[in-house]
Scaffold this active site. Structure first.
Site, PDB file in Angstrom:
ATOM      1  N   CYS A   2      71.502  19.259  31.453  1.00 34.02           N
ATOM      2  CA  CYS A   2      72.520  20.074  31.160  1.00 34.02           C
ATOM      3  C   CYS A   2      72.406  20.110  29.675  1.00 34.02           C
ATOM      4  O   CYS A   2      72.106  19.243  29.022  1.00 34.02           O
ATOM      5  CB  CYS A   2      73.765  19.994  31.641  1.00 34.02           C
ATOM      6  SG  CYS A   2      73.807  19.751  33.476  1.00 34.02           S
ATOM      7  N   ARG A  27      68.076  24.250  28.279  1.00 32.54           N
ATOM      8  CA  ARG A  27      68.376  22.889  29.217  1.00 32.54           C
ATOM      9  C   ARG A  27      68.933  22.981  30.608  1.00 32.54           C
ATOM     10  O   ARG A  27      69.026  22.405  31.490  1.00 32.54           O
ATOM     11  CB  ARG A  27      69.598  21.981  28.488  1.00 32.54           C
ATOM     12  CG  ARG A  27      68.691  21.629  26.869  1.00 32.54           C
ATOM     13  CD  ARG A  27      69.872  20.783  26.340  1.00 32.54           C
ATOM     14  NE  ARG A  27      69.849  19.425  27.099  1.00 32.54           N
ATOM     15  CZ  ARG A  27      69.026  18.488  26.843  1.00 32.54           C
ATOM     16  NH1 ARG A  27      68.104  18.429  25.912  1.00 32.54           N
ATOM     17  NH2 ARG A  27      69.199  17.406  27.695  1.00 32.54           N
ATOM     18  N   TRP A  75      72.720  22.533  34.585  1.00 33.06           N
ATOM     19  CA  TRP A  75      71.514  22.458  35.516  1.00 33.06           C
ATOM     20  C   TRP A  75      71.987  21.969  36.998  1.00 33.06           C
ATOM     21  O   TRP A  75      72.044  20.436  36.643  1.00 33.06           O
ATOM     22  CB  TRP A  75      70.127  22.024  35.130  1.00 33.06           C
ATOM     23  CG  TRP A  75      68.777  22.163  35.955  1.00 33.06           C
ATOM     24  CD1 TRP A  75      68.294  23.127  36.068  1.00 33.06           C
ATOM     25  CD2 TRP A  75      68.367  21.079  36.827  1.00 33.06           C
ATOM     26  NE1 TRP A  75      67.090  23.041  37.021  1.00 33.06           N
ATOM     27  CE2 TRP A  75      67.335  21.758  37.244  1.00 33.06           C
ATOM     28  CE3 TRP A  75      68.697  19.806  36.908  1.00 33.06           C
ATOM     29  CZ2 TRP A  75      66.286  20.999  38.333  1.00 33.06           C
ATOM     30  CZ3 TRP A  75      68.017  19.101  37.844  1.00 33.06           C
ATOM     31  CH2 TRP A  75      66.631  19.697  38.428  1.00 33.06           C
ATOM     32  N   ASN A 101      76.289  15.506  31.653  1.00 30.53           N
ATOM     33  CA  ASN A 101      74.839  15.840  31.762  1.00 30.53           C
ATOM     34  C   ASN A 101      74.104  14.446  32.619  1.00 30.53           C
ATOM     35  O   ASN A 101      74.626  13.131  31.880  1.00 30.53           O
ATOM     36  CB  ASN A 101      74.152  15.774  30.551  1.00 30.53           C
ATOM     37  CG  ASN A 101      72.539  15.902  30.694  1.00 30.53           C
ATOM     38  OD1 ASN A 101      71.962  16.247  31.834  1.00 30.53           O
ATOM     39  ND2 ASN A 101      71.942  15.644  29.405  1.00 30.53           N
ATOM     40  N   GLY A 102      73.484  14.251  33.709  1.00 30.90           N
ATOM     41  CA  GLY A 102      72.889  13.161  34.272  1.00 30.90           C
ATOM     42  C   GLY A 102      73.391  13.149  35.661  1.00 30.90           C
ATOM     43  O   GLY A 102      74.171  14.042  36.187  1.00 30.90           O
ATOM     44  N   GLU A 484      46.474  23.283  33.654  1.00 26.41           N
ATOM     45  CA  GLU A 484      47.393  23.748  32.815  1.00 26.41           C
ATOM     46  C   GLU A 484      47.734  25.199  33.138  1.00 26.41           C
ATOM     47  O   GLU A 484      48.861  25.871  33.050  1.00 26.41           O
ATOM     48  CB  GLU A 484      47.545  23.433  31.307  1.00 26.41           C
ATOM     49  CG  GLU A 484      48.332  23.916  30.492  1.00 26.41           C
ATOM     50  CD  GLU A 484      49.702  23.293  30.434  1.00 26.41           C
ATOM     51  OE1 GLU A 484      50.028  22.508  31.400  1.00 26.41           O
ATOM     52  OE2 GLU A 484      50.437  24.183  29.750  1.00 26.41           O
ATOM     53  N   LYS A 488      51.292  26.965  34.362  1.00 29.11           N
ATOM     54  CA  LYS A 488      52.026  28.150  33.504  1.00 29.11           C
ATOM     55  C   LYS A 488      52.111  29.143  34.482  1.00 29.11           C
ATOM     56  O   LYS A 488      53.249  29.889  34.426  1.00 29.11           O
ATOM     57  CB  LYS A 488      51.083  28.827  32.436  1.00 29.11           C
ATOM     58  CG  LYS A 488      51.090  27.434  31.194  1.00 29.11           C
ATOM     59  CD  LYS A 488      52.203  27.491  30.405  1.00 29.11           C
ATOM     60  CE  LYS A 488      52.704  26.234  29.804  1.00 29.11           C
ATOM     61  NZ  LYS A 488      53.034  25.137  30.481  1.00 29.11           N
ATOM     62  N   GLU A 491      54.844  28.562  37.393  1.00 35.21           N
ATOM     63  CA  GLU A 491      56.332  28.160  36.650  1.00 35.21           C
ATOM     64  C   GLU A 491      56.903  29.577  36.147  1.00 35.21           C
ATOM     65  O   GLU A 491      58.090  29.676  36.142  1.00 35.21           O
ATOM     66  CB  GLU A 491      56.593  27.024  35.716  1.00 35.21           C
ATOM     67  CG  GLU A 491      55.901  27.468  34.364  1.00 35.21           C
ATOM     68  CD  GLU A 491      55.969  26.034  33.381  1.00 35.21           C
ATOM     69  OE1 GLU A 491      57.190  25.621  33.452  1.00 35.21           O
ATOM     70  OE2 GLU A 491      55.136  25.958  32.801  1.00 35.21           O
ATOM     71  N   HIS A 507      33.849  20.977  48.249  1.00 37.04           N
ATOM     72  CA  HIS A 507      34.382  19.977  49.112  1.00 37.04           C
ATOM     73  C   HIS A 507      35.744  20.268  49.956  1.00 37.04           C
ATOM     74  O   HIS A 507      36.407  19.974  50.378  1.00 37.04           O
ATOM     75  CB  HIS A 507      34.724  18.715  48.506  1.00 37.04           C
ATOM     76  CG  HIS A 507      33.485  18.327  47.659  1.00 37.04           C
ATOM     77  ND1 HIS A 507      32.367  17.632  48.363  1.00 37.04           N
ATOM     78  CD2 HIS A 507      33.160  18.007  46.502  1.00 37.04           C
ATOM     79  CE1 HIS A 507      31.578  17.093  47.852  1.00 37.04           C
ATOM     80  NE2 HIS A 507      31.715  17.462  46.522  1.00 37.04           N
ATOM     81  N   LYS A 609      64.751  22.871  30.452  1.00 38.24           N
ATOM     82  CA  LYS A 609      63.510  22.355  29.552  1.00 38.24           C
ATOM     83  C   LYS A 609      63.439  20.981  29.625  1.00 38.24           C
ATOM     84  O   LYS A 609      62.198  20.388  29.493  1.00 38.24           O
ATOM     85  CB  LYS A 609      64.207  22.791  28.092  1.00 38.24           C
ATOM     86  CG  LYS A 609      63.099  22.486  27.178  1.00 38.24           C
ATOM     87  CD  LYS A 609      61.665  23.143  27.070  1.00 38.24           C
ATOM     88  CE  LYS A 609      60.795  22.829  25.955  1.00 38.24           C
ATOM     89  NZ  LYS A 609      59.569  23.259  26.499  1.00 38.24           N
TER      90      LYS A 609
HETATM   91  C1  F6R Z   1      55.778  23.029  31.781  1.00 28.75           C
HETATM   92  C2  F6R Z   1      56.592  21.911  31.125  1.00 28.75           C
HETATM   93  C3  F6R Z   1      56.991  21.015  31.871  1.00 28.75           C
HETATM   94  C4  F6R Z   1      57.240  19.584  30.933  1.00 28.75           C
HETATM   95  C5  F6R Z   1      57.387  18.121  31.553  1.00 28.75           C
HETATM   96  C6  F6R Z   1      57.664  17.154  30.800  1.00 28.75           C
HETATM   97  O1  F6R Z   1      55.431  23.994  31.089  1.00 28.75           O
HETATM   98  O2  F6R Z   1      57.182  22.107  30.048  1.00 28.75           O
HETATM   99  O3  F6R Z   1      56.069  20.487  32.856  1.00 28.75           O
HETATM  100  O4  F6R Z   1      55.798  19.544  30.191  1.00 28.75           O
HETATM  101  O5  F6R Z   1      58.815  18.553  32.308  1.00 28.75           O
HETATM  102  O6  F6R Z   1      58.512  17.250  29.631  1.00 28.75           O
HETATM  103  P1  F6R Z   1      58.558  16.581  28.205  1.00 28.75           P
HETATM  104  O7  F6R Z   1      57.099  16.776  27.618  1.00 28.75           O
HETATM  105  O8  F6R Z   1      59.345  16.944  27.480  1.00 28.75           O
HETATM  106  O9  F6R Z   1      58.458  15.068  28.949  1.00 28.75           O
END
Ligand code: F6R
Length: 614
Positions: A2, A27, A75, A101-102, A484, A488, A491, A507, A609
């Site tokens: 959060c 966040r 969140w 937060n947590g 990757e 992208k 998400e 396979h 995030k």
């Molecule tokens: C995807 C994305 C997440 C972060 C993951 C790790 O676009 O941003 O998969 O890469 O949550 O986050 P960090 O790098 O902050 O540990």
């Protein structure tokens, strides 16, 4: 995960707090709320949904003006995201408010104890228990900070807590364990936040709080103690970016801005790494060359996009430094029995430096006596503090939930570490390392060139907005790039997307290919002829089964043209560095496709995030 803001000073607290929340919405954006102290009275407001809902409510019914306040953007962990569960939570008397937060792991027993003691809890959250515990502790005297310290000693789990009490109208109290909290130091005013972005418009002077610390914030100053009340040492630092870096700068979305910033981010991450002697120097690498020569195994731990950077690191480290390298999802690492010793180097990659899975993996590695190196983008975050050494990426603040520029800078960081290891271990000559760094220094201009040619990719993305599934294939370092690209798209566009190693197709996954299924293929440079030829065969195999092929290959690669329904050309670069250019079209593709579907690419559903819970 959060976002938290606290303020005390001379300005209208509501403006500062809501302005800060706007910068922290990345966040979490399930609900938002504020508390303000005015004329010795506590006023709160909270709403489910994005911050806009709270703003509308505050406009309709403005709380009394005060110069002390706090705010929260959520969140959800405990209880659905509705008005009732939104923070702040208040005690029975309505004089104490708390944001959090947590996760408080022993909240069920605390809640039962409070209910038995006659407290009425109204929400499903773990946070509300803290408001009532503070209420009880305040009765035993000593003020809010003392009460917070006593409460924190009873809590298990991870938490940042911020509380205010109408009985002490010049005081905001914060506490942290395993969850981020930074102090912003102003002139006659002070700030608390999960991230400096919340107060960067007001001050760039910050204090990093350590684990298990309580901070008392007054307009006149800041006091930090541990949970026992003993004065704590704190680290002050100056934030080296300004408010414009945390704004959209004319782009519709932060993600678009961050994609466009990649050439600069890559260049900044390379800056100052080569000494006048032509050798690599890494900042805050507090692991000696002698210790690095003793390393016999590397394990990389990371999550999500950062994990993909780790997968690419493996190729670079094994090739340049000749060291065995394993890559592990941080969330899995400590639940098996990883073989670690003092000669193991564990590299943790995390943009935020606050990802709980990564932090727990690092702590596990520490217990097993491994050496720890962090790659991190956020100065003042937890990861660098818990590692023996750190290499900072200089992407600047990444606000969009989907990681883009941080990923490219993580790649630069892992290349630098691989080359540094090669340098100190003597697996490459100094001039070979230097030659590779010079190639790296040309990468910003290559990334820039890719960005200039993205219009056809955007057009393609818009044309595919009605599809339900896209597959991504790659080999060698192109495989993590395929993963990757798929992540992208999942998400942002909420589509089924999978990345495969192209050689694995036969396979099993080849059964997924059907008429017109879009398949993106990342083709290695022609100089890697065996690898290249194999993937060209893979493209033919899927095309023969009806796939619509979208091929990313280096400019001038005519061999793939006959099999590409769409060809995306990227500048020729060495194989190991190719992810720096092949990832960019996939970011643009996902961003545009999601936008065409009407999604908010900065705040995709269900995500946040910074994932500060396990
Ligand atoms: C995807 C994305 C997440 C972060 C993951 C790790 O676009 O941003 O998969 O890469 O949550 O986050 P960090 O790098 O902050 O540990």
């Amino acid at each position: 995960m959060c976002g938290i803001v606290g303020y005390v000073g001379g300005r209208p607290a509501l403006d500062v707090v809501v302005g800060g929340l706007a910068r922290l919405e990345y966040r979490g954006y399930d609900s938002a709320g504020v508390a303000v102290l005015a004329d010795g009275k506590l006023a709160t407001a909270k709403r489910a949904g994005k911050l806009a809902n709270l703003r509308a409510a505050l406009e309709e019914e403005p709380p009394p003006a005060g110069t002390l306040g706090m705010g929260h953007t959520r969140w959800a962990t405990h209880g659905p995201p509705n008005d009732r569960n939104a923070h702040p939570h208040v005690d029975c008397t309505g004089s104490v408010a708390v944001i959090h937060n947590g996760i408080i792991e022993n909240f069920a027993e605390l809640r039962a104890e409070l209910e038995e003691g006659g407290h009425g809890l109204e929400s499903d959250t773990d946070t509300e228990a803290v408001a009532h515990l503070l209420e009880d502790e305040l009765k035993s005297g000593g003020g809010l900070a003392d009460a917070m310290r006593r409460v924190c000693r009873r809590l298990e789990g991870a938490f940042t807590l911020v509380a205010v009490h109408s009985g002490d109208p010049d005081l905001v109290v914060g506490a942290r364990r395993n969850s981020p909290l930074v102090v912003g130091v102003g002139d006659g005013e002070n700030f608390l936040a999960s991230d400096v972005a919340a107060f960067i418009a007001h001050t760039r002077d910050a204090i990093e709080l350590g684990q298990d610390q309580v901070v008392e914030l007054r307009a006149a100053g800041v006091t930090v103690t541990d949970f026992e009340g003993r004065p704590a040492e704190v680290k002050e630092y100056h934030v080296d970016w300004d408010v414009s870096a945390a704004e959209k700068g004319g782009y519709d979305y932060f993600m678009l801005k961050e994609i466009a910033e990649q050439p600069r981010a890559v260049a900044d991450t390379l800056l100052g790494r080569i000494g006048s002697d032509g050798r690599l120097h890494l900042d805050e690498m507090r692991i000696s060359d002698r210790e690095l020569r003793e390393v016999d195994k590397i394990i990389i731990v990371a999550c999500g996009t950062s994990y993909h950077a780790g997968l690419i690191a493996k190729y670079a480290i094994e090739h340049w430094a000749g060291l065995p390298c394993e890559v592990e999802l941080a969330s899995e690492f400590r639940y098996r029995d990883p073989i670690l010793s003092p000669s193991t180097l564990v590299i943790a990659i995390s943009q935020s430096g606050e990802t709980m899975d990564a932090l727990m993996a690092v702590r596990h590695a520490r217990e097993q006596k491994a050496k720890l190196l962090g790659i991190c983008n956020v100065n003042g975050s937890t990861l660098p503090r818990e590692c023996d050494g750190v290499l900072y990426t200089h992407a600047g603040p990444e606000i969009a939930v989907a990681s883009t520029k941080a990923f490219l800078t993580q790649l630069v960081a892992v290349y630098l570490i691989a080359l540094y290891l090669a340098q100190v271990r003597g697996t490459k000559w100094g001039d070979e390392v230097f030659a590779m760094v010079q190639l790296l220094e040309r990468m910003p201009e290559k990334v820039d060139k890719v960005l200039e040619t993205m219009e056809p990719v955007r057009e393609l993305a818009r044309s595919l907005a009605g599809e339900h599934c896209v597959l991504f294939l790659g080999r060698h370092v192109g495989f993590p790039v395929a993963l990757e690209g798929a992540l992208k798209l999942k998400e942002l566009a909420y589509m089924h997307a999978e990345g495969f190693a192209a050689g694995e197709l036969k396979h099993g996954p080849i059964a997924l290919i059907e008429e017109n299924l879009p398949v993106v293929v990342v083709v290695p440079p022609r100089a890697r002829d065996v690898l290249h030829d194999k993937i060209v065969s893979n493209i033919q195999e899927i095309r023969a089964r009806g796939a619509r092929t979208i091929v990313i290959a280096e400019e001038g690669d005519e061999s793939v043209e006959p099999y590409a329904d769409t060809l995306i050309s990227v500048p020729p670069v060495p194989t190991l560095l190719q992810p720096l250019v092949t990832t960019v079209p996939l970011q643009v593709f996902a961003c545009e496709l999601a936008t065409a579907k009407g999604h908010d690419v900065d705040q995709p559903r269900n995500l946040a995030k910074s994932v500060t819970v396990e």
